[in-house]
Design a protein around this motif. Structure first.
Motif, PDB file in Angstrom:
ATOM      1  N   VAL A 134      60.720  47.322  32.329  1.00 42.18           N
ATOM      2  CA  VAL A 134      59.522  46.602  32.739  1.00 42.18           C
ATOM      3  C   VAL A 134      58.299  47.379  32.260  1.00 42.18           C
ATOM      4  O   VAL A 134      58.177  48.583  32.474  1.00 42.18           O
ATOM      5  CB  VAL A 134      59.504  46.392  34.266  1.00 42.18           C
ATOM      6  CG1 VAL A 134      59.562  47.709  35.006  1.00 42.18           C
ATOM      7  CG2 VAL A 134      58.274  45.587  34.673  1.00 42.18           C
ATOM      8  N   LEU A 135      57.400  46.690  31.566  1.00 45.40           N
ATOM      9  CA  LEU A 135      56.199  47.330  31.035  1.00 45.40           C
ATOM     10  C   LEU A 135      55.070  47.342  32.053  1.00 45.40           C
ATOM     11  O   LEU A 135      54.276  48.268  32.103  1.00 45.40           O
ATOM     12  CB  LEU A 135      55.742  46.601  29.769  1.00 45.40           C
ATOM     13  CG  LEU A 135      56.677  46.676  28.567  1.00 45.40           C
ATOM     14  CD1 LEU A 135      56.060  45.944  27.392  1.00 45.40           C
ATOM     15  CD2 LEU A 135      56.966  48.108  28.193  1.00 45.40           C
ATOM     16  N   GLY A 136      54.946  46.304  32.821  1.00 50.62           N
ATOM     17  CA  GLY A 136      53.857  46.222  33.783  1.00 50.62           C
ATOM     18  C   GLY A 136      53.976  44.931  34.559  1.00 50.62           C
ATOM     19  O   GLY A 136      54.783  44.056  34.249  1.00 50.62           O
ATOM     20  N   GLY A 137      53.159  44.813  35.578  1.00 56.51           N
ATOM     21  CA  GLY A 137      53.196  43.610  36.390  1.00 56.51           C
ATOM     22  C   GLY A 137      51.958  43.490  37.248  1.00 56.51           C
ATOM     23  O   GLY A 137      51.196  44.452  37.423  1.00 56.51           O
ATOM     24  N   LEU A 138      51.775  42.285  37.769  1.00 55.56           N
ATOM     25  CA  LEU A 138      50.627  42.006  38.624  1.00 55.56           C
ATOM     26  C   LEU A 138      51.082  41.064  39.733  1.00 55.56           C
ATOM     27  O   LEU A 138      51.582  39.968  39.472  1.00 55.56           O
ATOM     28  CB  LEU A 138      49.487  41.366  37.827  1.00 55.56           C
ATOM     29  CG  LEU A 138      48.299  40.869  38.648  1.00 55.56           C
ATOM     30  CD1 LEU A 138      47.597  42.042  39.325  1.00 55.56           C
ATOM     31  CD2 LEU A 138      47.330  40.089  37.779  1.00 55.56           C
ATOM     32  N   LEU A 139      50.932  41.528  40.949  1.00 52.36           N
ATOM     33  CA  LEU A 139      51.192  40.702  42.128  1.00 52.36           C
ATOM     34  C   LEU A 139      49.877  40.618  42.896  1.00 52.36           C
ATOM     35  O   LEU A 139      49.393  41.628  43.418  1.00 52.36           O
ATOM     36  CB  LEU A 139      52.293  41.315  42.995  1.00 52.36           C
ATOM     37  CG  LEU A 139      53.650  41.525  42.314  1.00 52.36           C
ATOM     38  CD1 LEU A 139      54.630  42.178  43.270  1.00 52.36           C
ATOM     39  CD2 LEU A 139      54.205  40.205  41.823  1.00 52.36           C
ATOM     40  N   GLN A 140      49.289  39.442  42.962  1.00 52.26           N
ATOM     41  CA  GLN A 140      47.936  39.304  43.510  1.00 52.26           C
ATOM     42  C   GLN A 140      47.865  38.075  44.406  1.00 52.26           C
ATOM     43  O   GLN A 140      48.324  36.990  44.039  1.00 52.26           O
ATOM     44  CB  GLN A 140      46.925  39.180  42.366  1.00 52.26           C
ATOM     45  CG  GLN A 140      45.499  38.970  42.827  1.00 52.26           C
ATOM     46  CD  GLN A 140      44.543  38.862  41.652  1.00 52.26           C
ATOM     47  OE1 GLN A 140      44.911  39.165  40.528  1.00 52.26           O
ATOM     48  NE2 GLN A 140      43.333  38.427  41.923  1.00 52.26           N
ATOM     49  N   ASP A 141      47.307  38.271  45.597  1.00 50.87           N
ATOM     50  CA  ASP A 141      46.994  37.179  46.527  1.00 50.87           C
ATOM     51  C   ASP A 141      45.497  37.234  46.823  1.00 50.87           C
ATOM     52  O   ASP A 141      44.981  38.253  47.295  1.00 50.87           O
ATOM     53  CB  ASP A 141      47.782  37.321  47.832  1.00 50.87           C
ATOM     54  CG  ASP A 141      49.253  36.974  47.642  1.00 50.87           C
ATOM     55  OD1 ASP A 141      49.562  36.318  46.634  1.00 50.87           O
ATOM     56  OD2 ASP A 141      50.076  37.359  48.484  1.00 50.87           O
ATOM     57  N   ASP A 142      44.809  36.128  46.548  1.00 50.86           N
ATOM     58  CA  ASP A 142      43.350  36.087  46.712  1.00 50.86           C
ATOM     59  C   ASP A 142      42.999  34.880  47.578  1.00 50.86           C
ATOM     60  O   ASP A 142      43.316  33.729  47.209  1.00 50.86           O
ATOM     61  CB  ASP A 142      42.674  35.987  45.348  1.00 50.86           C
ATOM     62  CG  ASP A 142      41.163  36.153  45.459  1.00 50.86           C
ATOM     63  OD1 ASP A 142      40.693  36.431  46.575  1.00 50.86           O
ATOM     64  OD2 ASP A 142      40.472  35.989  44.438  1.00 50.86           O
ATOM     65  N   ILE A 143      42.381  35.141  48.726  1.00 45.09           N
ATOM     66  CA  ILE A 143      41.975  34.069  49.651  1.00 45.09           C
ATOM     67  C   ILE A 143      40.458  34.138  49.812  1.00 45.09           C
ATOM     68  O   ILE A 143      39.906  35.190  50.144  1.00 45.09           O
ATOM     69  CB  ILE A 143      42.665  34.214  51.023  1.00 45.09           C
ATOM     70  CG1 ILE A 143      44.184  34.156  50.855  1.00 45.09           C
ATOM     71  CG2 ILE A 143      42.206  33.109  51.967  1.00 45.09           C
ATOM     72  CD1 ILE A 143      44.939  34.361  52.156  1.00 45.09           C
ATOM     73  N   ARG A 144      39.797  32.987  49.566  1.00 47.72           N
ATOM     74  CA  ARG A 144      38.336  32.894  49.707  1.00 47.72           C
ATOM     75  C   ARG A 144      38.022  31.780  50.710  1.00 47.72           C
ATOM     76  O   ARG A 144      38.422  30.625  50.503  1.00 47.72           O
ATOM     77  CB  ARG A 144      37.672  32.597  48.364  1.00 47.72           C
ATOM     78  CG  ARG A 144      37.973  33.629  47.283  1.00 47.72           C
ATOM     79  CD  ARG A 144      37.222  33.276  46.008  1.00 47.72           C
ATOM     80  NE  ARG A 144      37.542  34.191  44.920  1.00 47.72           N
ATOM     81  CZ  ARG A 144      38.492  33.976  44.032  1.00 47.72           C
ATOM     82  NH1 ARG A 144      39.217  32.862  44.104  1.00 47.72           N
ATOM     83  NH2 ARG A 144      38.732  34.847  43.076  1.00 47.72           N
ATOM     84  N   GLU A 145      37.278  32.130  51.752  1.00 47.75           N
ATOM     85  CA  GLU A 145      36.883  31.154  52.773  1.00 47.75           C
ATOM     86  C   GLU A 145      35.352  31.145  52.857  1.00 47.75           C
ATOM     87  O   GLU A 145      34.729  32.205  52.973  1.00 47.75           O
ATOM     88  CB  GLU A 145      37.469  31.513  54.136  1.00 47.75           C
ATOM     89  CG  GLU A 145      38.988  31.390  54.200  1.00 47.75           C
ATOM     90  CD  GLU A 145      39.521  31.680  55.588  1.00 47.75           C
ATOM     91  OE1 GLU A 145      39.833  30.725  56.311  1.00 47.75           O
ATOM     92  OE2 GLU A 145      39.576  32.868  55.948  1.00 47.75           O
TER      93      GLU A 145
END
Length: 673
Positions: A542-553
Motif C-alpha cells: 500500500v502506497l498511501g490512503g485517505l479516510l476522511q469524514d467531513d460534516i458541515r452544519e
C-alpha cells in the motif's frame, strides 16, 4: 549301463529306488548309490513328487514351503548322475520361481522372492552351484559405487538385491551365482583407472574467453550430431589461460585446435567488429572511449598502437582497433555489458469510494400593507426565498424566474388594500456517490523511467465579458476557457536488487471530477504521491490512503423568535452537508527476467481482453448481413507467431481460417499494458 524310463503318473518313491541301477559301491548315505545313473522324464508332475525323488536319489533332506506348488515337465534322453540330476532339479526350481537354500542338514525350498533374506552358499560350508543364491560384497576402487547401481539394476531380477554403500564405496549383490559372476565381470571392465588429467594452456595472442566460446560451440555441434569428445573446457580470464579436462586423445585434439587459434594477427588485423545483442552501440562506444582513453594515450607516447572505438548505428555494432591485450580487456567489458536486462511489470490499483450528502430546509415570509409597513425574513444559506423571488420579479416585466433545485412552495395574498403576505417553503436533499477503481499497468526496463498518462482535457470557464443593451438586457460577447488535463499520470523508475526485491521511485497524480451537491459547478479532486519504496517480486504494497469524514452544519435564525418551540420554524433555516472519502493506493511489481516471463504476462492480459470481447454480443443490430464486432485472435502456442489482426468485421471462423493459411502475415505486436 542301463537307463530307465519313469512315468510320473505311476511314479512313487519306491519305484524310483527300484529303477536305479548301481554301477559301483554304495554311498554311506541311505538311498544314495554312488555311480548310479538315471534318465528322468516327467510330464505334468507335481513338483513335490519330484522333490521326494531327488531326496531319494541324492540323500538330501528338504523342507518345502507351503507356497511351493507347480506342475513340472522334464524330458531327458541321456542318463545322468545323482549330482547332475540335482543340478537339473535346481534349474527346474529356477524356471518355476523357486530356490533351494541350505540350512544346516536340510535344504529349504522357498519362492525366490524370499531368497535374498536367506544365507547363501558362500556363508555356509561347501561350494556353490550356478543356480544357488549367493550374496557378494564387491569393493569398487576407481568409480563411485552409487553410479554403478542404475547401470547394473536392469541386470538383477526382481527377487535379487543390489545396493551401494557410499561411505565405503562398496556394492552389495544378492542373486543366483551365475548372474552374480556375470555382474562381477561387468564391474571389473567398468572399474578401470581413468587417464583423465587437467591441462593448463597459456594463450599469448588470443582471448581465453573467445577461444573457449569457439571450442564449446564446436563441441556442441559434435554432440548434436551424435559424437564428439566428452571434454571440459574452461577459461581463466585473469591469467588468459584455458583449462581442459578429459581423455588423453580428446585433450590432444583440443590442444591442437587451441594452438591453431592462438596465432598473432596479421598486419592491420588489430581491428575487430563486435555485433551487440542488447546494448546500444552508440552509448557503449562513448563509455568505452572514456574508459580506454588513458590507455590509448600511454601507448601513443610509448610508440604503441592507438585505441580507436566507433559505433555503426545501422548494424548496432562496434568497430574496435586496439592491441591484443587491450582488445581482450574490452571484449570482457563488452561481454558483461551486452546482456539481456530484466524488466519490471508494474500493476497499480487505485480504489476510491466517496459519498456526499446534503439537506436544506427553511421558511421565508414577508408581510406588508398599503402604507408600506413591512416585515420579512431572508436566510442566505437557503436560496430561493421570498426576497430572491421578489427581486427577480421586479427586475423586468419579461424576466424569467428561476426556481432553485428541490421543492419550493409558496402561499400568500397580494392586494392593493389591506394586509398582504407571502411565504416560501424551501426543502432540498441531495446524494452524490462515486466508486472509482483504476488499474494502470506499465512495463519498463530496469533502471529506466517510464510514464503512463491516461485522461482527458476538460474545459474550465475562467472569465466572461458582459455588455448591457437597450431594454435592460445584457449580451455576453465572449467567454474565456482554459483546458486542463484530468486523469492519471504515473511515473516509475525501478531498480532490481541483487535478490528478488525492487526499489521503486514513484510519482503518481490522480485528478477526477466530482459533482457538487449544490449543483453550482464541477469540483476537481487531485491526489499526488511522490515516494520511494522497496517491494518484493510479486508482492503488493500500500502506497498511501485517505479516510476522511467531513460534516458541515449551518443554521440561521431570528434572535429569540427562532428558539421558540414549534413556532420557531418560521424564523430559522438549516443546511447540513456530509462528505465521506475512502481512497487507497496499491502497487504490485513483477520481475520479467526472460522471454518466458514476458510471454506469460502478455498472454494473461491478452486473454483477459479477448474474454471480455467474447462475452459481448457480436451481432450489429442495425447492419444486415454477416457484419460482426471484431475479436482478438487466439494466441498461438510458444514458438509460433500470431497472424496480424484485421479489424474489418471478420467472424471468428474467418480469423481462424486466415491464421491457418500458409505464408500469411506472421507479424504481431505484443501489448505491454
Amino acid at each position: 549301463m542301463t537307463s530307465v524310463f519313469i512315468s510320473i503318473r505311476n511314479l512313487t518313491c519306491a519305484v524310483i529306488s527300484v529303477c536305479l541301477v548301481f554301477a559301483g559301491t554304495l554311498n554311506p548315505v541311505p538311498g544314495h548309490a554312488q555311480g548310479a545313473t538315471i534318465t528322468p522324464n516327467y510330464k505334468d508332475a507335481d513338483i513335490r513328487q519330484i522333490i521326494e525323488a531327488v531326496g531319494e536319489v541324492t540323500g538330501k533332506n528338504f523342507v518345502i514351503d507351503p507356497r511351493v506348488t507347480a506342475k513340472v515337465t522334464m524330458l531327458s534322453t541321456t542318463p545322468m548322475s545323482p549330482d547332475a540330476f540335482y543340478e537339473a532339479f535346481l534349474s527346474i526350481l529356477a524356471v518355476y520361481g523357486f530356490v533351494a537354500v541350505p540350512s544346516g542338514d536340510v535344504i529349504k525350498i522357498l519362492p525366490d522372492a524370499n531368497a535374498r533374506q536367506m544365507p547363501g552358499w558362500e556363508e555356509m560350508a561347501g561350494g556353490q552351484r550356478p543356480d544357488d543364491i549367493v550374496t557378494r560384497v564387491v569393493p569398487v576402487r576407481n568409480v563411485a559405487a552409487a553410479q554403478l547401481v542404475p547401470i547394473l539394476r536392469p541386470l538383477i531380477p526382481q527377487y535379487g538385491h543390489l545396493a551401494a554403500h557410499p561411505a565405503s564405496n562398496l556394492l552389495i549383490i544378492s542373486d543366483r551365482a551365475a548372474n552374480v559372476d556375470r555382474v562381477l565381470r561387468i564391474i571389473r571392465r567398468i572399474d578401470l583407472e581413468s587417464d583423465e588429467e587437467y591441462e593448463v594452456i597459456r594463450l599469448v595472442h588470443a582471448s581465453a574467453g573467445e577461444t573457449v566460446r569457439v571450442v564449446t560451440a564446436l563441441q556442441q555441434g559434435s554432440r548434436a550430431a551424435g559424437g564428439g569428445p566428452t571434454i571440459t573446457v574452461v577459461a581463466d580470464e585473469r591469467t588468459n589461460s584455458v583449462l581442459i579436462s578429459g581423455d588423453k586423445m580428446d585433450r590432444l585434439r583440443i590442444r591442437t585446435l587451441i594452438t591453431h587459434l592462438d596465432t598473432p594477427l596479421e598486419e592491420g588485423g588489430d581491428t575487430r567488429v563486435r555485433y551487440l545483442r542488447y546494448a546500444s552501440a552508440e552509448e557503449l562506444a562513448t563509455k568505452l572511449s572514456a574508459q580506454y582513453s588513458t590507455t590509448a594515450g600511454a601507448q601513443a607516447n610509448g610508440g604503441g598502437v592507438d585505441v580507436t572505438i566507433w559505433a555503426d548505428e545501422q548494424t548496432n555494432a562496434l568497430v574496435l582497433t586496439a592491441p591484443p591485450k587491450t582488445m581482450r580487456s574490452m571484449m570482457r567489458v563488452i561481454d558483461r555489458l551486452d546482456i539481456r536486462r530484466a524488466q519490471v511489470l508494474i500493476e497499480t490499483i487505485i480504489v476510491e469510494v466517496g459519498m456526499d450528502k446534503a439537506a436544506e430546509f427553511g421558511i421565508t415570509w414577508a408581510v406588508f400593507d398599503e402604507d408600506y409597513s413591512a416585515a420579512a425574513t431572508d436566510f442566505p444559506i437557503v436560496p430561493g426565498g421570498v426576497a430572491d423571488l421578489a427581486a427577480a420579479a421586479g427586475a423586468a416585466a419579461d424576466a424569467v424566474i428561476t426556481v432553485p433545485p428541490g421543492i419550493t412552495g409558496a402561499v400568500g395574498r397580494l392586494s392593493d388594500s389591506g394586509l398582504s403576505f407571502a411565504a416560501v417553503i424551501r426543502a432540498l436533499q441531495s446524494d452524490a456517490d462515486n466508486n472509482i477503481m483504476a488499474t494502470p499497468t506499465l512495463v519498463m526496463m530496469d533502471n529506466e523511467e517510464a510514464q503512463i498518462q491516461v485522461g482527458q482535457e476538460v474545459p474550465f470557464v475562467t472569465g466572461s465579458f458582459t455588455t448591457p443593451v437597450a431594454g435592460g438586457a445584457t449580451v455576453n460577447p465572449f467567454t474565456t476557457v482554459e483546458r486542463e488535463q484530468v486523469g492519471l499520470t504515473l511515473k516509475i523508475t525501478p531498480q532490481i536488487n541483487e535478490g528478488d526485491a525492487v526499489l521503486l521511485k514513484i510519482e503518481q497524480e490522480i485528478s477526477t471530477l466530482t459533482d457538487s451537491t449544490q449543483a453550482v459547478d464541477l469540483i476537481t479532486n487531485n491526489r499526488t504521491i511522490t515516494t520511494s519504496v522497496i517491494v518484493e517480486d510479486g508482492g503488493t504494497l500500500v502506497l498511501g490512503g485517505l479516510l476522511q469524514d467531513d460534516i458541515r452544519e449551518s443554521e440561521q435564525r431570528v434572535p429569540f423568535l427562532g428558539s421558540i418551540p414549534l413556532l420557531g420554524v418560521l424564523f430559522r433555516a438549516k443546511k447540513v452537508q456530509y462528505v465521506k472519502t475512502n481512497l487507497m493506493f496499491f502497487i504490485k511489481p513483477t520481475i520479467i527476467r526472460d522471454s518466458v516471463d514476458a510471454a506469460f504476462e502478455t498472454n494473461a492480459k491478452y486473454s483477459l481482453i479477448r474474454d471480455i470481447q467474447l462475452g459481448i454480443d457480436r451481432d450489429i443490430g442495425l447492419l444486415k448481413g454477416d457484419h460482426q464486432r471484431p475479436v482478438l485472435p487466439e494466441l498461438e502456442t510458444a514458438g509460433q507467431k500470431t497472424p496480424a489482426l484485421d479489424l474489418r468485421g471478420l467472424t471468428p471462423d474467418d480469423v481462424d481460417s486466415e491464421a491457418k493459411q500458409p505464408g500469411g502475415n506472421t507479424d504481431t505486436a505484443t501489448p505491454e499494458n
